[in-house]
Design a protein around this motif. Structure first.
Motif, PDB file in Angstrom:
ATOM      1  N   ARG A   5     -11.493 -36.490 -37.119  1.00  0.00           N
ATOM      2  CA  ARG A   5     -10.705 -36.279 -35.907  1.00  0.00           C
ATOM      3  C   ARG A   5      -9.271 -35.920 -36.289  1.00  0.00           C
ATOM      4  O   ARG A   5      -8.828 -36.182 -37.404  1.00  0.00           O
ATOM      5  CB  ARG A   5     -10.722 -37.517 -35.021  1.00  0.00           C
ATOM      6  CG  ARG A   5     -10.074 -38.734 -35.639  1.00  0.00           C
ATOM      7  CD  ARG A   5     -10.144 -39.948 -34.696  1.00  0.00           C
ATOM      8  NE  ARG A   5      -9.634 -41.147 -35.309  1.00  0.00           N
ATOM      9  CZ  ARG A   5      -8.361 -41.531 -35.300  1.00  0.00           C
ATOM     10  NH1 ARG A   5      -7.449 -40.774 -34.705  1.00  0.00           N
ATOM     11  NH2 ARG A   5      -7.977 -42.655 -35.892  1.00  0.00           N
ATOM     12  N   THR A   6      -8.570 -35.314 -35.349  1.00  0.00           N
ATOM     13  CA  THR A   6      -7.167 -34.992 -35.551  1.00  0.00           C
ATOM     14  C   THR A   6      -6.345 -36.251 -35.304  1.00  0.00           C
ATOM     15  O   THR A   6      -6.536 -36.936 -34.300  1.00  0.00           O
ATOM     16  CB  THR A   6      -6.726 -33.869 -34.595  1.00  0.00           C
ATOM     17  OG1 THR A   6      -7.559 -32.722 -34.832  1.00  0.00           O
ATOM     18  CG2 THR A   6      -5.276 -33.495 -34.810  1.00  0.00           C
ATOM     19  N   ALA A   7      -5.457 -36.540 -36.227  1.00  0.00           N
ATOM     20  CA  ALA A   7      -4.600 -37.727 -36.098  1.00  0.00           C
ATOM     21  C   ALA A   7      -3.555 -37.498 -35.016  1.00  0.00           C
ATOM     22  O   ALA A   7      -3.138 -36.364 -34.750  1.00  0.00           O
ATOM     23  CB  ALA A   7      -3.922 -38.029 -37.430  1.00  0.00           C
ATOM     24  N   SER A   8      -3.125 -38.595 -34.424  1.00  0.00           N
ATOM     25  CA  SER A   8      -2.057 -38.555 -33.432  1.00  0.00           C
ATOM     26  C   SER A   8      -0.925 -39.463 -33.890  1.00  0.00           C
ATOM     27  O   SER A   8      -1.034 -40.163 -34.905  1.00  0.00           O
ATOM     28  CB  SER A   8      -2.585 -39.027 -32.070  1.00  0.00           C
ATOM     29  OG  SER A   8      -2.785 -40.439 -32.087  1.00  0.00           O
ATOM     30  N   LEU A  59      -5.807 -34.762 -40.434  1.00  0.00           N
ATOM     31  CA  LEU A  59      -7.168 -35.147 -40.069  1.00  0.00           C
ATOM     32  C   LEU A  59      -7.469 -36.530 -40.613  1.00  0.00           C
ATOM     33  O   LEU A  59      -7.049 -36.880 -41.716  1.00  0.00           O
ATOM     34  CB  LEU A  59      -8.163 -34.147 -40.651  1.00  0.00           C
ATOM     35  CG  LEU A  59      -7.977 -32.704 -40.193  1.00  0.00           C
ATOM     36  CD1 LEU A  59      -8.731 -31.749 -41.099  1.00  0.00           C
ATOM     37  CD2 LEU A  59      -8.419 -32.547 -38.753  1.00  0.00           C
ATOM     38  N   LEU A  60      -8.214 -37.307 -39.851  1.00  0.00           N
ATOM     39  CA  LEU A  60      -8.659 -38.630 -40.273  1.00  0.00           C
ATOM     40  C   LEU A  60     -10.173 -38.653 -40.318  1.00  0.00           C
ATOM     41  O   LEU A  60     -10.840 -38.090 -39.435  1.00  0.00           O
ATOM     42  CB  LEU A  60      -8.181 -39.703 -39.295  1.00  0.00           C
ATOM     43  CG  LEU A  60      -6.801 -40.269 -39.566  1.00  0.00           C
ATOM     44  CD1 LEU A  60      -6.289 -41.027 -38.360  1.00  0.00           C
ATOM     45  CD2 LEU A  60      -6.821 -41.165 -40.788  1.00  0.00           C
ATOM     46  N   ALA A  61     -10.714 -39.294 -41.332  1.00  0.00           N
ATOM     47  CA  ALA A  61     -12.156 -39.512 -41.437  1.00  0.00           C
ATOM     48  C   ALA A  61     -12.420 -40.966 -41.063  1.00  0.00           C
ATOM     49  O   ALA A  61     -11.882 -41.874 -41.690  1.00  0.00           O
ATOM     50  CB  ALA A  61     -12.638 -39.232 -42.853  1.00  0.00           C
ATOM     51  N   ALA A  68     -11.253 -46.450 -41.079  1.00  0.00           N
ATOM     52  CA  ALA A  68     -10.667 -45.253 -41.690  1.00  0.00           C
ATOM     53  C   ALA A  68     -11.158 -45.114 -43.120  1.00  0.00           C
ATOM     54  O   ALA A  68     -11.101 -46.059 -43.905  1.00  0.00           O
ATOM     55  CB  ALA A  68      -9.157 -45.346 -41.662  1.00  0.00           C
ATOM     56  N   LEU A  69     -11.653 -43.929 -43.457  1.00  0.00           N
ATOM     57  CA  LEU A  69     -12.179 -43.660 -44.793  1.00  0.00           C
ATOM     58  C   LEU A  69     -11.308 -42.700 -45.594  1.00  0.00           C
ATOM     59  O   LEU A  69     -11.469 -42.596 -46.807  1.00  0.00           O
ATOM     60  CB  LEU A  69     -13.594 -43.086 -44.690  1.00  0.00           C
ATOM     61  CG  LEU A  69     -14.628 -43.964 -43.988  1.00  0.00           C
ATOM     62  CD1 LEU A  69     -15.945 -43.219 -43.861  1.00  0.00           C
ATOM     63  CD2 LEU A  69     -14.794 -45.282 -44.720  1.00  0.00           C
ATOM     64  N   GLU A 113     -14.123 -29.572 -45.451  1.00  0.00           N
ATOM     65  CA  GLU A 113     -14.730 -28.613 -44.520  1.00  0.00           C
ATOM     66  C   GLU A 113     -13.943 -28.540 -43.216  1.00  0.00           C
ATOM     67  O   GLU A 113     -13.787 -27.460 -42.641  1.00  0.00           O
ATOM     68  CB  GLU A 113     -16.190 -28.965 -44.244  1.00  0.00           C
ATOM     69  CG  GLU A 113     -16.917 -27.941 -43.392  1.00  0.00           C
ATOM     70  CD  GLU A 113     -16.821 -26.508 -43.925  1.00  0.00           C
ATOM     71  OE1 GLU A 113     -16.725 -25.573 -43.090  1.00  0.00           O
ATOM     72  OE2 GLU A 113     -16.838 -26.295 -45.157  1.00  0.00           O
ATOM     73  N   ALA A 114     -13.408 -29.655 -42.758  1.00  0.00           N
ATOM     74  CA  ALA A 114     -12.580 -29.650 -41.544  1.00  0.00           C
ATOM     75  C   ALA A 114     -11.291 -28.861 -41.774  1.00  0.00           C
ATOM     76  O   ALA A 114     -10.825 -28.147 -40.884  1.00  0.00           O
ATOM     77  CB  ALA A 114     -12.275 -31.078 -41.107  1.00  0.00           C
ATOM     78  N   VAL A 115     -10.721 -28.950 -42.980  1.00  0.00           N
ATOM     79  CA  VAL A 115      -9.529 -28.162 -43.310  1.00  0.00           C
ATOM     80  C   VAL A 115      -9.886 -26.680 -43.331  1.00  0.00           C
ATOM     81  O   VAL A 115      -9.133 -25.840 -42.833  1.00  0.00           O
ATOM     82  CB  VAL A 115      -8.918 -28.619 -44.655  1.00  0.00           C
ATOM     83  CG1 VAL A 115      -7.861 -27.630 -45.146  1.00  0.00           C
ATOM     84  CG2 VAL A 115      -8.338 -30.016 -44.526  1.00  0.00           C
ATOM     85  N   ARG A 116     -11.025 -26.351 -43.891  1.00  0.00           N
ATOM     86  CA  ARG A 116     -11.470 -24.949 -43.871  1.00  0.00           C
ATOM     87  C   ARG A 116     -11.556 -24.434 -42.432  1.00  0.00           C
ATOM     88  O   ARG A 116     -11.156 -23.307 -42.138  1.00  0.00           O
ATOM     89  CB  ARG A 116     -12.835 -24.810 -44.547  1.00  0.00           C
ATOM     90  CG  ARG A 116     -12.815 -24.945 -46.046  1.00  0.00           C
ATOM     91  CD  ARG A 116     -14.224 -24.750 -46.617  1.00  0.00           C
ATOM     92  NE  ARG A 116     -14.250 -24.900 -48.053  1.00  0.00           N
ATOM     93  CZ  ARG A 116     -14.955 -25.814 -48.704  1.00  0.00           C
ATOM     94  NH1 ARG A 116     -15.724 -26.676 -48.035  1.00  0.00           N
ATOM     95  NH2 ARG A 116     -14.913 -25.875 -50.022  1.00  0.00           N
ATOM     96  N   GLU A 117     -12.089 -25.255 -41.545  1.00  0.00           N
ATOM     97  CA  GLU A 117     -12.221 -24.855 -40.141  1.00  0.00           C
ATOM     98  C   GLU A 117     -10.855 -24.676 -39.484  1.00  0.00           C
ATOM     99  O   GLU A 117     -10.670 -23.761 -38.682  1.00  0.00           O
ATOM    100  CB  GLU A 117     -13.074 -25.863 -39.363  1.00  0.00           C
ATOM    101  CG  GLU A 117     -13.448 -25.400 -37.983  1.00  0.00           C
ATOM    102  CD  GLU A 117     -14.054 -23.997 -37.935  1.00  0.00           C
ATOM    103  OE1 GLU A 117     -13.683 -23.220 -37.021  1.00  0.00           O
ATOM    104  OE2 GLU A 117     -14.885 -23.657 -38.803  1.00  0.00           O
TER     105      GLU A 117
END
Length: 158
Positions: A5-8, A59-61, A68-69, A113-117
């Protein structure tokens, strides 16, 4: 199961906690560059500023039960062309960290992969990152993910 998810701004304290994973490694190997114990308030302010920057995506995993991972900090950069170089739009992976208990479980790959997106969505042509020479684990991770060396940055004490 890994959720990206996108961090806030509500996540700055969590990001400051996760940052020690990478920061401590850097400080161990390059105490001339990295502070021994950065002030928590300053690290939180850093992440707050990054989240507010429209060119940055943090981004947070999250794992099961929202634990949080890891996180990744990516920046979209535009470079105008010159007499020698093409113009370029890239996504730069500036930071990535995975909690040690989640290493080699797919968290880093999911963040990558989320950064690639993020880059694809912004019209970027390439994903770039850098890695400290001493960080063999990160170098192996990036090589396995299909990265190849682009240039070598050298350092010398004066």
């Amino acid at each position: 199961m890994i959720q990206i998810r996108t961090a806030s701004s509500d996540d700055v304290a969590l990001l400051a906690t996760l940052n020690h994973i990478v920061h401590d490694l850097h400080n161990r190997h390059r105490p001339d560059l990295f502070l021994d114990s950065p002030e928590r308030v300053a690290v939180e302010a850093f992440f707050r500023a990054q989240i507010a920057d429209p060119s940055v995506t943090v981004l947070l995993a999250d794992g099961t039960e929202g634990k949080a991972l890891g996180y990744a900090l990516a920046r979209v950069k535009s470079r105008p062309g010159s007499a020698l170089e093409h113009s370029d739009v890239i996504v730069s992976l500036d930071q990535i960290a995975v909690v040690p208990d989640a290493a080699r479980s797919g968290v880093g790959a999911a963040l990558l992969e989320a950064v690639r997106e993020v880059g694809r969505s912004a019209g970027c042509r390439r994903l770039v990152t850098d890695v400290w020479y001493f960080n063999e684990g990160a170098r192996a991770f990036y090589q396995a993910a299909g990265f190849s060396p682009m240039n070598v940055r050298l350092d010398q004490q004066l």
